[in-house]
Design a protein around this motif. Structure first.
Motif, PDB file in Angstrom:
ATOM      1  N   ASN A   1       0.445 -13.924   2.783  1.00 42.17           N
ATOM      2  CA  ASN A   1      -1.024 -13.428   2.356  1.00 42.17           C
ATOM      3  C   ASN A   1      -0.840 -14.897   1.326  1.00 42.17           C
ATOM      4  OD1 ASN A   1      -0.603 -12.241  -0.881  1.00 42.17           O
ATOM      5  ND2 ASN A   1      -0.072 -10.569   1.384  1.00 42.17           N
TER       6      ASN A   1
ATOM      7  N   LEU B   1       9.523   5.164  12.924  1.00 44.85           N
ATOM      8  CA  LEU B   1       8.861   6.298  12.436  1.00 44.85           C
ATOM      9  C   LEU B   1       9.172   6.387  14.164  1.00 44.85           C
ATOM     10  CD1 LEU B   1       7.378   9.156  11.185  1.00 44.85           C
ATOM     11  CD2 LEU B   1       5.525   7.506  12.468  1.00 44.85           C
TER      12      LEU B   1
ATOM     13  N   SER C   1       2.078  -7.544   2.881  1.00 43.71           N
ATOM     14  CA  SER C   1       2.008  -8.023   1.952  1.00 43.71           C
ATOM     15  C   SER C   1       3.329  -8.860   1.296  1.00 43.71           C
ATOM     16  CB  SER C   1       2.778  -6.598   1.403  1.00 43.71           C
ATOM     17  OG  SER C   1       2.261  -5.625   1.706  1.00 43.71           O
TER      18      SER C   1
ATOM     19  N   GLY D   1      -7.416  -6.063   0.097  1.00 49.87           N
ATOM     20  CA  GLY D   1      -5.720  -4.572   0.672  1.00 49.87           C
ATOM     21  C   GLY D   1      -4.427  -4.796  -0.615  1.00 49.87           C
TER      22      GLY D   1
ATOM     23  N   THR E   1      -5.177  -6.936  -3.342  1.00 50.24           N
ATOM     24  CA  THR E   1      -5.577  -6.774  -4.765  1.00 50.24           C
ATOM     25  C   THR E   1      -6.051  -4.695  -4.600  1.00 50.24           C
ATOM     26  OG1 THR E   1      -6.404  -8.172  -4.845  1.00 50.24           O
ATOM     27  CG2 THR E   1      -7.784  -7.208  -6.487  1.00 50.24           C
TER      28      THR E   1
ATOM     29  N   ALA F   1       0.980   2.077   7.543  1.00 48.57           N
ATOM     30  CA  ALA F   1       2.149   1.390   8.584  1.00 48.57           C
ATOM     31  C   ALA F   1       1.515   0.238   8.920  1.00 48.57           C
ATOM     32  CB  ALA F   1       2.689   2.050   9.445  1.00 48.57           C
TER      33      ALA F   1
ATOM     34  N   ILE G   1      -6.172  -2.906   6.950  1.00 52.46           N
ATOM     35  CA  ILE G   1      -6.576  -2.471   5.458  1.00 52.46           C
ATOM     36  C   ILE G   1      -5.450  -3.892   5.836  1.00 52.46           C
ATOM     37  CG2 ILE G   1      -5.394  -1.742   3.618  1.00 52.46           C
ATOM     38  CD1 ILE G   1      -6.536   0.134   4.745  1.00 52.46           C
ATOM     39  N   GLU G   2      -6.813  -4.767   5.431  1.00 54.88           N
ATOM     40  CA  GLU G   2      -7.045  -6.605   5.746  1.00 54.88           C
ATOM     41  C   GLU G   2      -7.250  -6.583   4.425  1.00 54.88           C
ATOM     42  OE1 GLU G   2      -9.891  -7.980   7.910  1.00 54.88           O
ATOM     43  OE2 GLU G   2     -10.772  -6.662   8.498  1.00 54.88           O
TER      44      GLU G   2
ATOM     45  N   VAL H   1       1.062  -0.840  -0.130  1.00 51.75           N
ATOM     46  CA  VAL H   1      -0.225  -0.272   0.080  1.00 51.75           C
ATOM     47  C   VAL H   1       0.997   1.396  -0.073  1.00 51.75           C
ATOM     48  CG1 VAL H   1      -2.089   1.253   1.549  1.00 51.75           C
ATOM     49  CG2 VAL H   1      -1.809  -1.923   1.754  1.00 51.75           C
TER      50      VAL H   1
ATOM     51  N   HIS I   1      12.123  -1.726   8.340  1.00 51.26           N
ATOM     52  CA  HIS I   1      12.540  -3.566   7.805  1.00 51.26           C
ATOM     53  C   HIS I   1      13.306  -2.352   7.035  1.00 51.26           C
ATOM     54  CE1 HIS I   1      10.674  -5.853  10.445  1.00 51.26           C
ATOM     55  NE2 HIS I   1       9.394  -5.396  10.075  1.00 51.26           N
TER      56      HIS I   1
ATOM     57  N   GLU J   1      10.810   3.192   6.316  1.00 49.80           N
ATOM     58  CA  GLU J   1      10.392   1.122   6.582  1.00 49.80           C
ATOM     59  C   GLU J   1      11.459   1.242   7.306  1.00 49.80           C
ATOM     60  OE1 GLU J   1       7.856  -0.823   5.722  1.00 49.80           O
ATOM     61  OE2 GLU J   1      10.032  -1.791   6.673  1.00 49.80           O
TER      62      GLU J   1
ATOM     63  N   VAL K   1      -3.589 -13.849  -3.942  1.00 48.68           N
ATOM     64  CA  VAL K   1      -4.660 -14.006  -4.573  1.00 48.68           C
ATOM     65  C   VAL K   1      -5.183 -12.237  -5.300  1.00 48.68           C
ATOM     66  CG1 VAL K   1      -7.475 -14.534  -4.643  1.00 48.68           C
ATOM     67  CG2 VAL K   1      -5.473 -16.194  -4.095  1.00 48.68           C
TER      68      VAL K   1
HETATM   69  C1  LIG Z   1      -3.266 -14.282   5.632  1.00 45.62           C
HETATM   70  C2  LIG Z   1      -3.367 -13.391   5.171  1.00 45.62           C
HETATM   71  C3  LIG Z   1      -4.051 -13.784   3.917  1.00 45.62           C
HETATM   72  C4  LIG Z   1      -4.227 -12.854   2.671  1.00 45.62           C
HETATM   73  N1  LIG Z   1      -4.008 -12.392   1.090  1.00 45.62           N
HETATM   74  C5  LIG Z   1      -4.844 -11.746   0.414  1.00 45.62           C
HETATM   75  C6  LIG Z   1      -5.430 -11.966  -0.957  1.00 45.62           C
HETATM   76  O1  LIG Z   1      -5.001 -13.433  -0.778  1.00 45.62           O
HETATM   77  N2  LIG Z   1      -5.305 -10.770  -1.690  1.00 45.62           N
HETATM   78  C7  LIG Z   1      -5.776  -9.314  -1.497  1.00 45.62           C
HETATM   79  O2  LIG Z   1      -6.264  -8.885  -2.193  1.00 45.62           O
HETATM   80  N3  LIG Z   1      -4.981  -9.257   0.648  1.00 45.62           N
HETATM   81  C8  LIG Z   1      -4.517 -10.275   1.279  1.00 45.62           C
HETATM   82  N4  LIG Z   1      -4.583  -9.732   2.142  1.00 45.62           N
HETATM   83  C9  LIG Z   1      -4.320  -9.044   2.953  1.00 45.62           C
HETATM   84  C10 LIG Z   1      -2.775  -7.761   2.352  1.00 45.62           C
HETATM   85  O3  LIG Z   1      -2.524  -9.157   1.907  1.00 45.62           O
HETATM   86  C11 LIG Z   1      -2.658  -6.800   2.692  1.00 45.62           C
HETATM   87  O4  LIG Z   1      -3.962  -5.607   2.690  1.00 45.62           O
HETATM   88  C12 LIG Z   1      -2.065  -5.722   2.806  1.00 45.62           C
HETATM   89  O5  LIG Z   1      -0.769  -6.705   2.137  1.00 45.62           O
HETATM   90  C13 LIG Z   1      -1.431  -4.861   2.959  1.00 45.62           C
HETATM   91  O6  LIG Z   1      -0.287  -4.104   3.022  1.00 45.62           O
HETATM   92  P1  LIG Z   1      -0.123  -2.550   3.916  1.00 45.62           P
HETATM   93  O7  LIG Z   1       1.117  -1.663   2.472  1.00 45.62           O
HETATM   94  O8  LIG Z   1      -0.587  -2.454   4.104  1.00 45.62           O
HETATM   95  O9  LIG Z   1       0.808  -3.611   5.119  1.00 45.62           O
HETATM   96  P2  LIG Z   1       1.942  -3.864   5.935  1.00 45.62           P
HETATM   97  O10 LIG Z   1       2.341  -5.060   4.188  1.00 45.62           O
HETATM   98  O11 LIG Z   1       2.091  -4.576   6.067  1.00 45.62           O
HETATM   99  O12 LIG Z   1       3.646  -2.939   5.500  1.00 45.62           O
HETATM  100  C14 LIG Z   1       3.443  -2.174   6.186  1.00 45.62           C
HETATM  101  C15 LIG Z   1       4.519  -1.286   6.658  1.00 45.62           C
HETATM  102  O13 LIG Z   1       4.634  -0.437   7.253  1.00 45.62           O
HETATM  103  C16 LIG Z   1       5.443  -0.977   7.978  1.00 45.62           C
HETATM  104  N5  LIG Z   1       5.594   0.183   9.300  1.00 45.62           N
HETATM  105  C17 LIG Z   1       4.943  -0.120  10.478  1.00 45.62           C
HETATM  106  N6  LIG Z   1       5.177   0.597  11.502  1.00 45.62           N
HETATM  107  C18 LIG Z   1       6.362   1.051  10.817  1.00 45.62           C
HETATM  108  C19 LIG Z   1       7.472   2.561  11.801  1.00 45.62           C
HETATM  109  N7  LIG Z   1       6.845   3.075  13.334  1.00 45.62           N
HETATM  110  N8  LIG Z   1       8.479   3.324  10.843  1.00 45.62           N
HETATM  111  C20 LIG Z   1       8.518   2.547  10.217  1.00 45.62           C
HETATM  112  N9  LIG Z   1       7.715   1.554   9.039  1.00 45.62           N
HETATM  113  C21 LIG Z   1       6.537   1.335   9.876  1.00 45.62           C
HETATM  114  C22 LIG Z   1       5.774  -2.104   8.403  1.00 45.62           C
HETATM  115  O14 LIG Z   1       7.387  -2.484   8.531  1.00 45.62           O
HETATM  116  C23 LIG Z   1       5.570  -2.671   7.246  1.00 45.62           C
HETATM  117  O15 LIG Z   1       6.854  -3.151   5.427  1.00 45.62           O
HETATM  118  C24 LIG Z   1      -3.369 -11.218   2.796  1.00 45.62           C
HETATM  119  C25 LIG Z   1      -3.922 -10.812   4.810  1.00 45.62           C
HETATM  120  C26 LIG Z   1      -3.337 -12.488   5.437  1.00 45.62           C
HETATM  121  C27 LIG Z   1      -2.933 -11.756   7.270  1.00 45.62           C
END
Ligand SMILES: Cc1cc2nc3c(=O)[nH]c(=O)nc-3n(C[C@H](O)[C@H](O)[C@H](O)COP(=O)(O)OP(=O)(O)OC[C@H]3O[C@@H](n4cnc5c(N)ncnc54)[C@H](O)[C@@H]3O)c2cc1C
Length: 371
Positions: free
Chosen positions: A46, A169, A43, A351, A353, A202, A347-348, A14, A35, A33, A49
């Motif tokens: 999962n 952060l 991300s 998210g 897709t 985040a 953002i579950e 995201v 990491h 970030e 899909v």
């Molecule tokens: C089991 C499972 C199955 C799923 N299957 C699907 C699927 O098949 N299809 C689909 O569309 N979605 C699926 N999802 C949902 C999808 O994976 C998430 O919605 C999406 O990956 C969210 O992305 P994100 O960037 O918001 O979060 P993340 O990938 O978690 O990224 C957030 C980032 O913020 C960083 N961060 C956090 N706090 C700080 C801080 N204080 N300082 C600096 N960095 C920080 C973290 O290190 C991380 O890298 C699934 C989720 C799960 C758990």
């Protein structure tokens, strides 16, 4: 003091999609970030899909951003050579009593604009997938799988942004013309800079970031409840791996333990769903039987010993079991007296897709906030 136009917290799919959505307009963008590289949390943990957009209430962000994001994602995959396959998916009704559930899902999906949904009889399911047993199924031809790592690597390359990896952060305070941002690097050194706009992408850390900005997260309805999902690898011995993804009817908190086909030809079952207090990704072998019993409902030829623990991910949910399902929160916090802060919480799924559409929506909000 150093200045930037936009700071994005989090380099998951995201945050990267937000950076890509804002690129090309001459803005200075910084992605922070914690990491050492992108996509180390949800991300990369999962099912990968590409969801069609069936499950979510009409008019919700989950529904509209999933449908828009799915179309944009397939388009990007084709243009950028990101591995993907439109496998199609069956949501099966294991028993006759489940048929009304999948009929309702078809209506919901059609209301959301999902193309090509079709109800299949028991015989039609058997003809398509000889080793799947069901009283009927909903066929979704638009559902597929993709390589989420290649997708994120593409966004990481395409975004015109400075990536501050290994930087967490640790402070956020309103300041003249924007936000005072404090980050800490891997050596423990802190560094302050000014940012006109901050985007909180985040993931599991988003509630903590909102709290740093001064939001009472409990009162705002921003409390995150981590909900774990485990996967078991499944070997098809003496039966044929389904060509399509196969899902049971969904529950309130998950889409149900389904088959996950990967692009290399492997297969997993998952994810289950249970709330946890701690972010840790082990897989409990003791859950094997739950997986076996769940999948045997529609894959009657599997054996329990065909299952081996694989991996787990954690959903950043905004609701506990028994509470009403919540939509994504994506909002500019100007009306809370915090102009220039865009928060993304809960953002579950779907998210991943939806991420290209989320990136576009948030880019619009951020440009508006810069005016
Ligand atoms: C089991 C499972 C199955 C799923 N299957 C699907 C699927 O098949 N299809 C689909 O569309 N979605 C699926 N999802 C949902 C999808 O994976 C998430 O919605 C999406 O990956 C969210 O992305 P994100 O960037 O918001 O979060 P993340 O990938 O978690 O990224 C957030 C980032 O913020 C960083 N961060 C956090 N706090 C700080 C801080 N204080 N300082 C600096 N960095 C920080 C973290 O290190 C991380 O890298 C699934 C989720 C799960 C758990």
């Amino acid at each position: 003091m150093e200045r930037t136009d936009i700071t994005i917290v989090g380099a998951g799919a995201v945050g990267l999609a937000c950076a890509a959505g804002l690129s090309g307009a001459g803005l200075e963008i910084t992605v922070v970030e914690r990491h050492d590289r992108f996509g180390r949390e949800t991300s990369s943990r999962n099912s990968e899909v590409v969801h069609a957009g069936i499950y979510y209430p009409a008019g919700s962000l989950k529904a509209s951003l999933c449908v828009e994001g799915r179309r944009a994602l397939y388009d990007l995959c084709r243009r950028a050579g990101i591995p993907h396959r439109k496998t199609g998916k069956l949501i099966v009704a294991p028993q006759e009593s489940d048929l009304s559930h999948i009929e309702r899902l078809k209506e919901r999906g059609e209301a959301n604009g999902v193309e090509g949904l079709r109800l299949l009889s028991r015989d039609e399911v058997r003809r398509l997938e000889p080793d799947v047993t069901a009283a009927g199924a909903l066929l979704s031809p638009e559902t597929g799988i993709f390589d989420s790592h290649s997708f994120m690597a593409h966004l990481d390359r395409a975004a015109e942004a400075v990536f501050a990896y290994n930087c967490a952060l640790e402070g956020l305070a309103p300041a003249e013309g924007g936000w005072l941002v404090r980050i800490r690097d891997a050596d423990g050194e802190s560094f302050d800079f000014l940012s006109r706009v901050v985007i909180n992408a985040a993931g599991l850390g988003a509630e903590a970031v909102a709290r740093m900005a001064g939001i009472d997260t409990a009162a705002a309805g921003y409390t995150l409840y981590p909900c774990k999902g485990e996967y078991f690898r499944l070997q098809a011995r003496g039966w044929r791996r389904p060509e399509r993804l196969v899902y049971p009817p969904p529950t309130e908190i998950s889409l149900g333990i389904h088959t996950v086909i990967d692009l290399q030809g492997g297969m997993k079952l998952g994810p289950n769903a249970f709330y946890v207090d701690e972010i840790e990704y082990s897989v409990d072998e003791g859950h094997r039987e739950e997986f076996f019993r769940g999948a045997r409902e529609y894959l009657p030829r599997i054996e329990e010993e065909d299952l081996t623990p694989d991996m787990a991910g954690i959903r950043p949910k905004l609701y506990r079991e028994g509470e009403p399902v919540r939509d994504f929160v994506i909002r500019h916090e100007a009306d809370r007296g915090l102009p220039g802060l865009v928060d993304l919480l809960g953002i579950e799924s779907p998210g991943l897709t939806a991420s290209p559409a989320i990136g576009k929506l948030v880019a619009g909000m951020a440009r508006e906030a810069l005016r």
